[in-house]
Motif scaffolding. Sequence first.
Motif, PDB file in Angstrom:
ATOM      1  N   ALA A 169      37.469   1.206 -29.718  1.00 45.47           N
ATOM      2  CA  ALA A 169      37.795   2.340 -28.854  1.00 45.47           C
ATOM      3  C   ALA A 169      37.740   1.931 -27.386  1.00 45.47           C
ATOM      4  N   LEU A 173      41.522   1.824 -25.881  1.00 43.58           N
ATOM      5  CA  LEU A 173      41.762   3.057 -25.134  1.00 43.58           C
ATOM      6  C   LEU A 173      41.127   3.053 -23.750  1.00 43.58           C
ATOM      7  N   VAL A 175      38.110   3.270 -22.950  1.00 44.15           N
ATOM      8  CA  VAL A 175      37.043   4.263 -22.889  1.00 44.15           C
ATOM      9  C   VAL A 175      35.771   3.573 -22.411  1.00 44.15           C
ATOM     10  N   SER A 212      39.489  10.227 -24.501  1.00 43.01           N
ATOM     11  CA  SER A 212      40.742   9.476 -24.336  1.00 43.01           C
ATOM     12  C   SER A 212      41.867  10.383 -23.853  1.00 43.01           C
ATOM     13  N   THR A 213      41.873  11.646 -24.278  1.00 47.38           N
ATOM     14  CA  THR A 213      42.902  12.589 -23.839  1.00 47.38           C
ATOM     15  C   THR A 213      42.730  12.937 -22.363  1.00 47.38           C
ATOM     16  N   LYS A 215      41.758  11.025 -20.024  1.00 47.26           N
ATOM     17  CA  LYS A 215      42.240   9.898 -19.202  1.00 47.26           C
ATOM     18  C   LYS A 215      41.442   9.738 -17.905  1.00 47.26           C
ATOM     19  N   LYS A 252      46.335   7.700 -30.104  1.00 45.50           N
ATOM     20  CA  LYS A 252      45.962   7.742 -28.691  1.00 45.50           C
ATOM     21  C   LYS A 252      46.503   6.535 -27.931  1.00 45.50           C
ATOM     22  N   TYR A 253      46.524   5.376 -28.585  1.00 47.31           N
ATOM     23  CA  TYR A 253      47.034   4.172 -27.947  1.00 47.31           C
ATOM     24  C   TYR A 253      48.509   4.320 -27.583  1.00 47.31           C
TER      25      TYR A 253
END
Length: 384
Positions: A169, A173, A175, A212-213, A215, A252-253
């Motif tokens: 993750a 992403l 994160v 992740s959404t 950002k 998400k990627y």
Amino acid sequence: MSSEALQSADDVNATPARATVKSGAELSIVLPTFNEVQNVPIMVDLLHKTLEGVDWEVIVVDDNSPDGTSEAGRRIARLDPRVRVIRRIGRRGLSGACVEGILASSASYVAVMDADLQHDESLLPQMLNELRSGEADLVVASRKVEGGTIGEGLSKVRAWGSNLANSLAQKLLNVTLSDPMSGFFMIRRDKVEELTPQLSAQGFKILLDIVSTAKGALRIKELPFTFRQRQHGESKLDTLVTLDYFGLLLAKYFGDMISVRFLMFGLVGASGLVVHLIALRIFLVAGAMEFNWAQTAASFVAMTSNFFLNNQLTYRDRRLTGIKTVIGLFTFYAVCSVGVLANVGVADLVYAKPEYWWLAGTAGAIMGAVWNYAASSALTWKKG
């Protein structure tokens, strides 16, 4: 945990009546549940002791547990107006339950935690104070920051898997959370409301989805906690959740351009390809079958594997049970028959030399993939 709290598990009616809650709770605690009939009364009792002086409520979001979790929650709710129960029929999944619970709240702050007593409820007041200060939008209970530990809550295998999932993750992403796999966090409700239309209702890792959404738009504070050992019931996580998690990572990627469900179907299809090639080799060598017959038989072996994996994972919210499973399997065979014809035809064209059996099998299997997804979504696992 006190012996007093554990003793209350013996009787789901043990939680006493409480004083009427003030209107407009400041904090909602969302407890997604499945077969947690023994743990819910203990958790409610612990929340009363921990959140004294706070206007709070607890929202139990139950996925129609066969053990009577919803009924146990409602028995408590009849005596305690702080408790609410949402019983979900025909919908499954931790993330979806969390989203529904959050949307049912009107509190300024919402906490999400497991009902299995592995999350330390005593951390809630500190998390609330961090949000009240206005310096954070999201507070995460982390097992990875200094002072936090997995404790005895995970086996060595699950701890290794959790570390791997965290690493993926963080790298895929970007994160920055130390523990994006944590299921224990508190967030300003208005912030998560803004993100909700972009969140996935599938999956088990709602925190990763939220972060992740967003950002990087959320101000995040991490607090250490020790992951406790489960007291009652069994973990709801199994090996199929791994596929589900990778589906969320990929979705998400790629910026949510492809749905998690489609990616789940694709991942299951990839596992079916392995099954297909193994079965094909067995039929060609051990069974001494002609290629066309071997390819056809291997296709049905792979379809059977794909059906049961998709029923358990990809379409868990529409999962078929009983006689519907048998009907669904034959429906799946039927709707995929066109894909099988394309599969065998293309593979036969590619199969020029025996040593290229794997290439022929792969080319044929890929041809039916898109048709299989569209047809099975519309017919086999159609919405009721």
